[in-house]
Every structure is written in structure tokens, then in C-alpha cells.
Design an enzyme around this catalytic site. Structure first.
Site, mmCIF file in Angstrom:
data_model
loop_
_atom_site.group_PDB
_atom_site.id
_atom_site.type_symbol
_atom_site.label_atom_id
_atom_site.label_comp_id
_atom_site.label_asym_id
_atom_site.label_seq_id
_atom_site.Cartn_x
_atom_site.Cartn_y
_atom_site.Cartn_z
ATOM 1 C CG ASN A 9 40.043 40.296 35.382
ATOM 2 O OD1 ASN A 9 41.070 40.251 34.713
ATOM 3 N ND2 ASN A 9 39.807 41.268 36.256
ATOM 4 C CE LYS A 11 40.742 40.405 39.641
ATOM 5 N NZ LYS A 11 40.395 40.899 40.991
ATOM 6 C CG HIS A 94 38.412 45.610 37.597
ATOM 7 N ND1 HIS A 94 39.000 45.646 38.837
ATOM 8 C CD2 HIS A 94 37.824 44.386 37.491
ATOM 9 C CE1 HIS A 94 38.780 44.500 39.463
ATOM 10 N NE2 HIS A 94 38.069 43.723 38.672
ATOM 11 C CD GLU A 96 41.652 44.286 41.113
ATOM 12 O OE1 GLU A 96 41.219 43.461 41.935
ATOM 13 O OE2 GLU A 96 42.080 43.963 39.991
ATOM 14 C CD GLU A 177 33.988 42.831 38.706
ATOM 15 O OE1 GLU A 177 34.246 41.679 38.349
ATOM 16 O OE2 GLU A 177 34.795 43.768 38.615
ATOM 17 N N GLY A 183 38.305 39.534 45.511
ATOM 18 C CA GLY A 183 39.549 38.967 46.009
ATOM 19 C C GLY A 183 39.609 38.807 47.515
ATOM 20 C CB SER A 222 34.484 36.190 46.314
ATOM 21 O OG SER A 222 35.558 37.019 46.726
#
Length: 237
Positions: A9, A11, A94, A96, A177, A183, A222
Site C-alpha cells: 500500500n 498510501k 483501512h 486510516e 492490521e 507506520g 510495519s
């Protein structure tokens, strides 16, 4: 037997030229593997990435989608548009886009802009399936939820909401995730990641029945060259 899947991904990174350079390097250094490999560039880079990857064993993905085919929805991209652009897989839900950040890079007062819910995730999955694009459903808990021993219940709830009314999750994928590991440089211990992916599998069986055994479950958060091998060796990842 489920085929291993690795998806990158990208991003909100890389200009079109930078994306072209990266995918060119990926092709040049690609090692033949039994695993399926895919990349999810930003919308504006999908076209150039597709052209450069033509004929390569790399799937083209997107990072999000809107659930209607067309209409007055400024800034949105539909599943039919993605399919027309050559996209074969797409992230949905996701953390985010749900406004659940492991590392907050925007003012806290603006987090409400990211307002994804289980209901909108469900609508997006249905739209993707309708147009033959494989959904990659993202689920995961925050650090606060983990410390409150709510990891399993949060993920089970996300799965039930996202897959409500879906009889066939054809080619669908689930990505576990943990929000606190995205991140941040922190990685969930491989054995715990495998345990949670087992929870995902069990929940999928309750929701989808026997077809759950064919659904691939990814781990994200990560992941790097140093820990990928151990994560891949786990039963349900």
C-alpha cells in the site's frame, strides 16, 4: 491450498514519475515466486503503473472506492471506474480511512474527516464484488482496545459489520492490521499475529461458512525484510 499474497500500500506517497520509477525497479528486481504480488498506488498513478507493469506478474490495486457507480459525488471514484482502469484488487476499511491512526500526523480536530464505518465498508465490498474487483478488507484494534483485552471482540464486530448480507466473498481477502503497529515501527509478535488471524478465520466461518477456508488473511503493520519470513511461516497468515 491458499496462495500467499503480498500487497504494498503506497498510501499518499510518490508522484507519477516516482511511482513509475519504483514499479520499474520492482519489475527489474522481481524474483519468481509462488506468491501473488500486488501494489496499490495513489489514484493518479494507477494509469502509468498499469502501463509499465503490462505483462508483469504483479496485480494492480487501489486504496479505496466509493460504493455507487456514478453520481454527484465530488472527488469519489467508483468500482466500475477502477475496473476500467485495470484494477483487480482494492483496499476497504483501512484504519486510516476509519480515522483510527497508530501515528497521528494530522491535528486531532481534523480526524473526523476520516469517517469510514462498518456500514460504508459493507457497501464498498458489495460494489467491488459486483464489478469483479477483489476486496481487501482491513480490520484491526487500537492500542487502547488491545490493552483493554478487546482485540478479538473488536475484530469480530468489524467482520460482522463489513460482511453483513454478503453470501459470497469471491476472491475476497482480509488484512489484519493492528492500528498501533501501522507506520509506528512496532510489529505484532508473529505468534500473536497468527493467533488473531485464527480469530479472523473462525469469525469468517461463522459468517461465510465453508468458503471461509479459501479466504486469504494478510498481516500488515510495519512488515519489513527482517520480519516477513517469520510472519509468512505462521499457519493462518
Amino acid at each position: 491450498m491458499r496462495r500467499k499474497l503480498v500487497v504494498g500500500n503506497w498510501k499518499m506517497h510518490l508522484t507519477r514519475d516516482e511511482a513509475a520509477s519504483l514499479v520499474g525497479a520492482l519489475q527489474e528486481n522481481f524474483v519468481e515466486t509462488d506468491a501473488e504480488v500486488g501494489v496499490c498506488p495513489a489514484y493518479l498513478s494507477i494509469g502509468i503503473v498499469r502501463r509499465i507493469m503490462e505483462g508483469a506478474p504483479i496485480a494492480l490495486g487501489a486504496q479505496d472506492v466509493f460504493w455507487l457507480d456514478q453520481g454527484a459525488f465530488t472527488g469519489q471514484v467508483s468500482a466500475s471506474m477502477l475496473r476500467d482502469a485495470g484494477v483487480t484488487m482494492c483496499l476497504v476499511g483501512h484504519s486510516e480511512t476509519r480515522g483510527r491512526f497508530g501515528k497521528l500526523d494530522v491535528p486531532e480536530s481534523t480526524v473526523g474527516y476520516f469517517a469510514e464505518t462498518d456500514e460504508t465498508v459493507n457497501l464498498k465490498i458489495k460494489a467491488l464484488l459486483k464489478h469483479g474487483v477483489a476486496p481487501i478488507l482491513c480490520v484491526g484494534e487500537t492500542l487502547e482496545e488491545r490493552e483493554a483485552d478487546r482485540t478479538d471482540s473488536v475484530i469480530q464486530s468489524q467482520l460482522r459489520g463489513a460482511l453483513a448480507g454478503i453470501a459470497e466473498f469471491k476472491n475476497g481477502v482480509v488484512a489484519y492490521e493492528p492500528v498501533w503497529a501501522i507506520g509506528t515501527g512496532k510489529t505484532c509478535d508473529a505468534s500473536e499475529a497468527s493467533r488473531v488471524c485464527g480469530v479472523v478465520r473462525a469469525a469468517l466461518r461463522d459468517i461465510l461458512g465453508a468458503q471461509a477456508d479459501s479466504v486469504r488473511i494478510l498481516y500488515g503493520g510495519s512488515v519489513n525484510a527482517g520480519n516477513a519470513k517469520e510472519l509468512f511461516s505462521q499457519k493462518d497468515i
